[in-house]
Motif scaffolding. Structure first.
Motif, PDB file in Angstrom:
ATOM      1  N   VAL A  30       0.919  -1.208  -0.080  1.00  0.00           N
ATOM      2  CA  VAL A  30       0.040  -0.097   0.130  1.00  0.00           C
ATOM      3  C   VAL A  30       1.119   1.036   0.123  1.00  0.00           C
ATOM      4  CG1 VAL A  30      -1.663   1.373   1.203  1.00  0.00           C
ATOM      5  CG2 VAL A  30      -1.832  -1.188   1.062  1.00  0.00           C
ATOM      6  N   ALA A  31       0.545   1.944  -0.804  1.00  0.00           N
ATOM      7  CA  ALA A  31       1.532   3.393  -1.059  1.00  0.00           C
ATOM      8  C   ALA A  31       0.531   4.707  -0.617  1.00  0.00           C
ATOM      9  CB  ALA A  31       1.943   3.648  -2.410  1.00  0.00           C
ATOM     10  N   ILE A  32       1.138   5.409   0.322  1.00  0.00           N
ATOM     11  CA  ILE A  32       0.425   6.569   0.730  1.00  0.00           C
ATOM     12  C   ILE A  32       1.137   7.787  -0.054  1.00  0.00           C
ATOM     13  CG2 ILE A  32      -0.211   8.273   2.580  1.00  0.00           C
ATOM     14  CD1 ILE A  32       0.037   5.707   4.242  1.00  0.00           C
ATOM     15  N   VAL A  33       0.241   8.462  -0.876  1.00  0.00           N
ATOM     16  CA  VAL A  33       1.019   9.522  -1.597  1.00  0.00           C
ATOM     17  C   VAL A  33       0.147  11.064  -1.137  1.00  0.00           C
ATOM     18  CG1 VAL A  33       1.712   8.220  -3.388  1.00  0.00           C
ATOM     19  CG2 VAL A  33      -0.595   9.395  -3.509  1.00  0.00           C
ATOM     20  N   GLY A  34       0.708  12.143  -1.754  1.00  0.00           N
ATOM     21  CA  GLY A  34      -0.157  13.465  -1.219  1.00  0.00           C
ATOM     22  C   GLY A  34       1.073  14.415  -1.155  1.00  0.00           C
ATOM     23  N   PRO A  35       0.437  15.664  -1.092  1.00  0.00           N
ATOM     24  CA  PRO A  35       1.626  16.668  -1.103  1.00  0.00           C
ATOM     25  C   PRO A  35       2.160  16.903   0.192  1.00  0.00           C
ATOM     26  CG  PRO A  35      -0.776  17.615  -0.798  1.00  0.00           C
ATOM     27  CD  PRO A  35      -1.022  16.125  -1.244  1.00  0.00           C
ATOM     28  N   SER A  36       3.319  17.539   0.321  1.00  0.00           N
ATOM     29  CA  SER A  36       4.061  17.646   1.756  1.00  0.00           C
ATOM     30  C   SER A  36       3.079  18.479   2.770  1.00  0.00           C
ATOM     31  CB  SER A  36       5.274  18.538   1.688  1.00  0.00           C
ATOM     32  OG  SER A  36       6.040  18.011   0.835  1.00  0.00           O
ATOM     33  N   GLY A  37       2.913  17.852   3.779  1.00  0.00           N
ATOM     34  CA  GLY A  37       2.064  18.708   4.986  1.00  0.00           C
ATOM     35  C   GLY A  37       0.761  17.963   5.092  1.00  0.00           C
ATOM     36  N   ALA A  38       0.390  16.653   4.247  1.00  0.00           N
ATOM     37  CA  ALA A  38      -0.776  16.198   4.199  1.00  0.00           C
ATOM     38  C   ALA A  38      -1.122  15.304   5.406  1.00  0.00           C
ATOM     39  CB  ALA A  38      -0.954  15.262   2.938  1.00  0.00           C
ATOM     40  N   VAL A 207      -3.418   2.693  -3.909  1.00  0.00           N
ATOM     41  CA  VAL A 207      -2.643   4.014  -3.737  1.00  0.00           C
ATOM     42  C   VAL A 207      -3.446   4.731  -2.929  1.00  0.00           C
ATOM     43  CG1 VAL A 207      -1.410   5.914  -4.734  1.00  0.00           C
ATOM     44  CG2 VAL A 207      -1.092   3.678  -5.848  1.00  0.00           C
ATOM     45  N   VAL A 208      -3.151   5.270  -1.607  1.00  0.00           N
ATOM     46  CA  VAL A 208      -3.756   5.922  -0.848  1.00  0.00           C
ATOM     47  C   VAL A 208      -3.413   7.399  -1.004  1.00  0.00           C
ATOM     48  CG1 VAL A 208      -4.527   6.497   1.655  1.00  0.00           C
ATOM     49  CG2 VAL A 208      -4.167   4.065   0.915  1.00  0.00           C
ATOM     50  N   HIS A 209      -4.524   8.365  -1.198  1.00  0.00           N
ATOM     51  CA  HIS A 209      -4.265   9.777  -1.620  1.00  0.00           C
ATOM     52  C   HIS A 209      -4.653  10.439  -0.382  1.00  0.00           C
ATOM     53  CE1 HIS A 209      -3.475   9.498  -5.750  1.00  0.00           C
ATOM     54  NE2 HIS A 209      -4.062   8.478  -5.751  1.00  0.00           N
ATOM     55  N   MET A 210      -3.663  11.521   0.247  1.00  0.00           N
ATOM     56  CA  MET A 210      -4.100  12.096   1.418  1.00  0.00           C
ATOM     57  C   MET A 210      -3.775  13.487   1.187  1.00  0.00           C
ATOM     58  SD  MET A 210      -2.316   9.995   4.846  1.00  0.00           S
ATOM     59  CE  MET A 210      -3.105  11.382   5.616  1.00  0.00           C
ATOM     60  N   GLN A 211      -4.757  14.355   1.963  1.00  0.00           N
ATOM     61  CA  GLN A 211      -4.677  15.892   1.763  1.00  0.00           C
ATOM     62  C   GLN A 211      -5.110  16.329   2.949  1.00  0.00           C
ATOM     63  OE1 GLN A 211      -5.612  17.473  -2.053  1.00  0.00           O
ATOM     64  NE2 GLN A 211      -5.478  19.701  -1.171  1.00  0.00           N
ATOM     65  N   ASP A 212      -4.312  17.466   3.453  1.00  0.00           N
ATOM     66  CA  ASP A 212      -4.918  18.225   4.696  1.00  0.00           C
ATOM     67  C   ASP A 212      -5.376  17.228   5.807  1.00  0.00           C
ATOM     68  OD1 ASP A 212      -4.409  20.483   3.267  1.00  0.00           O
ATOM     69  OD2 ASP A 212      -6.399  20.346   2.632  1.00  0.00           O
ATOM     70  N   GLY A 213      -4.465  16.145   6.026  1.00  0.00           N
ATOM     71  CA  GLY A 213      -4.755  15.084   7.079  1.00  0.00           C
ATOM     72  C   GLY A 213      -5.998  14.239   7.054  1.00  0.00           C
ATOM     73  N   CYS A 214      -6.168  14.307   5.824  1.00  0.00           N
ATOM     74  CA  CYS A 214      -7.647  13.228   5.489  1.00  0.00           C
ATOM     75  C   CYS A 214      -7.147  12.272   4.456  1.00  0.00           C
ATOM     76  CB  CYS A 214      -8.833  13.920   4.975  1.00  0.00           C
ATOM     77  SG  CYS A 214      -9.455  15.047   6.516  1.00  0.00           S
TER      78      CYS A 214
END
Length: 266
Positions: A30-38, A207-214
């Motif tokens: 499982v990969a977790i991706v997203g911008p810095s600070g996510a 692939v898990v996409h994260m943004q703003d803590g979610c």
């Protein structure tokens, strides 16, 4: 296998994780991706018991590690969780062989057995002739392969990797991608990976996409296609075919054990 349930985490007034839930199946990448600070690395650290949530739980086959503390938590982490960091974090005064063996020796396992397994892992990763070299004498790719071997020495339930290819050139990145994919396909190993590397994320089952803590979305990877994952299913358990591998050392806890009570961090 691993259930991350409604994790909240704040640092002062900064809300880093906002009720994040995620499950990881045995034998899955499982990969977790997203911008810095996510919140990606914070989630990974909580999943690995390197940090504590404000609320929520992290369970490994029914054992809630957020309720463990002290020696019991350290023992559980050492036997069940392998770690790969962006900058390898090898101990400079020890050889590659000694670095790989260290978690097994800390666990109190037979030195003879651990050293044999460490040699087998280094050989499997093409580092047999580098076993007696210290980290300063290894290339970047060799250091990261040594770190992968160290993460596997106790045959953990899961390997957590934080930007494992972030400091490598394209050739070494491709090499690490192939190693992780092969360890999952042939050895049944489980990986949860935080990455900005799109090519690394492409080898993941999900692939898990994260943004703003979610978590904003979860996509399932198939050859030539990525589609939303709505089934909630995960790959089944695969036999451990890693050369030189031995059964995972017995964990100090089972789901029937009563963990030490502890209050949630403030």
């Amino acid at each position: 296998m691993i259930e991350i349930d409604h994790i909240f985490k704040s640092y002062g007034t900064l809300n880093v994780l906002k009720g994040v839930s995620l499950s990881v199946g045995r034998g899955e990448i499982v990969a977790i991706v997203g911008p810095s600070g996510a919140g990606k690395t914070t989630l990974l650290q909580i999943a690995g018991s390197l940090d504590s949530p404000d609320s929520g739980s992290v369970s490994y086959d029914g054992v809630d590690i957020t309720r463990l503390k002290g020696k019991r938590l350290a023992e559980f982490r050492n036997l069940n969780i392998g770690f790969i960091f962006q900058f390898h974090e090898l101990l400079p005064e020890f050889t590659a062989l000694e670095n790989v063996a260290m978690p097994g020796l800390i666990a109190g396992r037979s030195r003879k057995v651990v050293m044999q397994e460490a040699r087998s892992l280094l050989e499997m990763l093409g580092l047999a002739d580098r076993a007696t070299h210290r980290p300063a004498e290894l290339s970047g790719g060799e250091k990261q392969r040594t770190a992968i071997a160290r993460a596997l020495i106790n045959n953990p339930r899961i390997v957590l990797a934080d930007e494992p290819t972030g400091s490598l050139d394209s050739r070494n990145r491709s090499e690490i991608h192939a190693i992780i994919s092969d360890l999952c396909a042939r050895g049944g190993h489980t990986f949860l990976i935080v990455t900005h590397d799109e090519s690394l994320a492409s080898i993941a089952h999900r692939v898990v996409h994260m943004q703003d803590g979610c978590i904003t979305s979860i996509a399932r990877n198939t050859p030539g296609n990525t589609s939303p994952d709505t089934s909630g299913t995960t790959p089944g358990e695969a036999p451990d075919l890693t050369p030189g591998a031995t059964p995972r050392p017995e964990s100090p806890l089972s789901a029937d054990d009563e963990p030490e009570p502890t209050s949630a961090p403030s």
